[in-house]
Scaffold this active site. Structure first.
Site, short mmCIF file in Angstrom:
data_model
loop_
_atom_site.label_atom_id
_atom_site.label_comp_id
_atom_site.label_asym_id
_atom_site.label_seq_id
_atom_site.Cartn_x
_atom_site.Cartn_y
_atom_site.Cartn_z
N LYS A 48 -5.55 -12.43 2.32
CA LYS A 48 -6.01 -11.92 3.63
C LYS A 48 -7.24 -12.66 4.15
O LYS A 48 -8.31 -12.08 4.37
CB LYS A 48 -6.33 -10.42 3.54
CG LYS A 48 -5.15 -9.55 3.13
CD LYS A 48 -5.47 -8.07 3.26
CE LYS A 48 -4.34 -7.17 2.81
NZ LYS A 48 -4.15 -7.12 1.34
N THR A 80 -3.77 -0.35 6.69
CA THR A 80 -3.32 1.05 6.76
C THR A 80 -4.39 2.02 6.27
O THR A 80 -4.29 3.21 6.50
CB THR A 80 -2.02 1.25 5.95
OG1 THR A 80 -2.22 0.68 4.66
CG2 THR A 80 -0.84 0.59 6.61
O1 C5P Z 1 1.62 0.44 -6.29
P1 C5P Z 1 2.02 0.34 -4.87
O2 C5P Z 1 3.51 0.26 -4.66
O3 C5P Z 1 1.37 1.37 -4.00
O4 C5P Z 1 1.46 -1.09 -4.46
C1 C5P Z 1 1.47 -1.54 -3.16
C2 C5P Z 1 0.73 -2.84 -3.06
O5 C5P Z 1 0.58 -3.16 -1.68
C3 C5P Z 1 -0.67 -2.82 -3.64
O6 C5P Z 1 -0.94 -4.14 -4.12
C4 C5P Z 1 -1.54 -2.51 -2.47
O7 C5P Z 1 -2.84 -3.01 -2.56
C5 C5P Z 1 -0.80 -3.21 -1.35
N1 C5P Z 1 -1.03 -2.72 0.00
C6 C5P Z 1 -0.86 -1.38 0.36
N2 C5P Z 1 -1.07 -0.99 1.65
C7 C5P Z 1 -1.44 -1.89 2.55
C8 C5P Z 1 -1.61 -3.21 2.20
C9 C5P Z 1 -1.40 -3.61 0.90
O8 C5P Z 1 -0.49 -0.56 -0.44
N3 C5P Z 1 -1.61 -1.50 3.78
#
Ligand code: C5P
Length: 241
Positions: free
Chosen positions: A66, A126
């Site tokens: 990012k 988010t």
């Molecule tokens: O474990 P989980 O499925 O929640 O992981 C989702 C991944 O996506 C993590 O690496 C998290 O940091 C990332 N992420 C997120 N929401 C966002 C952006 C990135 O959950 N808006």
């Protein structure tokens, strides 16, 4: 959708902080997911060796760092990401059109279309609420900002965006069928919700128009991660035409 198509849409969030953990995950999930996401934690701890380790196992990589900096710095960082051989890399759309354009044109100039990383823009995180935007002087509603920044990203040469599942349809409508949409916040029907709040199942997200799903804990914390990845693929295959 075929099993291969469904599998290729899954990006496993490799949220570990040790180089030593990578080999195990890359071996376990080889052929079970389409890509591995290396984020700030792992990259800060282990550096380019993390990407190299995944690629040694034949894994494709989404480098989730990012970037948000002056245009020249971001363009150079994107070129460095491209040299690591990653398939997806991202930056913040709030860095503005010049930053995105410079990154997009630098990458297109140095690499062939087949080998260049696809560039994604993060619109509004988010984790940000209306109050977060207000605190930094942005009065527009979050949803409008997300679509506005997605359009700007497209006009500035980005290949797609990272977005919450709830934003997929509005972005798809605004940016057309070829714009990539990568979405975290996905929870298969069998998994715990964890701290994800605005969630969809993989099938719902794919039907809403997501090209890739970032999935971490539902696979990483499962008693049998391979079985969990297979179940997610099953769900997508069964739920899509
Ligand atoms: O474990 P989980 O499925 O929640 O992981 C989702 C991944 O996506 C993590 O690496 C998290 O940091 C990332 N992420 C997120 N929401 C966002 C952006 C990135 O959950 N808006």
């Amino acid at each position: 959708m075929t099993r291969d198509e469904a599998k290729n849409r899954i990006i496993f969030a490799l949220d570990v902080d040790k180089l030593g953990d990578i080999d195990r995950w890359a071996e376990t999930l080889a052929g079970k997911v389409g890509m591995f996401k290396v984020g700030k934690e792992l990259f800060t701890a282990a550096g380019p060796a993390a990407v190299a380790a995944l690629k040694r196992h034949g894994g494709e990589v989404f480098l989730d760092l990012k970037y948000h900096d002056i245009p020249n710095t971001v363009a150079q960082a994107m070129l460095a990401a491209g040299r690591l051989g990653v398939k997806l890399a991202n930056l913040h759309a709030l860095g503005g059109p010049e930053m995105m354009e410079k990154a997009a044109s630098a990458v297109r100039k140095l690499f062939t279309d087949a080998e260049r990383p696809r560039l994604l823009a993060v619109t509004i995180l988010t984790s940000s609420t209306q109050d977060t935007l207000k605190a930094v002087g942005i009065e527009q509603p979050v949803e409008q900002m997300v679509v506005r920044l997605a359009r700007l990203a497209k006009e500035s040469g980005m290949d797609g965006v990272v977005a919450s599942p709830l934003e997929i349809q509005a972005i798809r409508a605004a940016c057309g069928p070829d714009f990539l949409i990568v979405t975290p916040g996905v929870r298969p029907s069998f998994a715990a919700v964890d701290d994800q709040k605005r969630i969809m199942t993989p099938v719902e997200a794919v039907k809403a128009g997501a090209d890739y799903l970032v999935i971490g804990r539902p696979i990483a914390k499962a008693a049998d991660p391979v079985q969990a990845a297979d179940l997610i693929v099953d769900e997508i295959v069964k739920g899509t035409p």
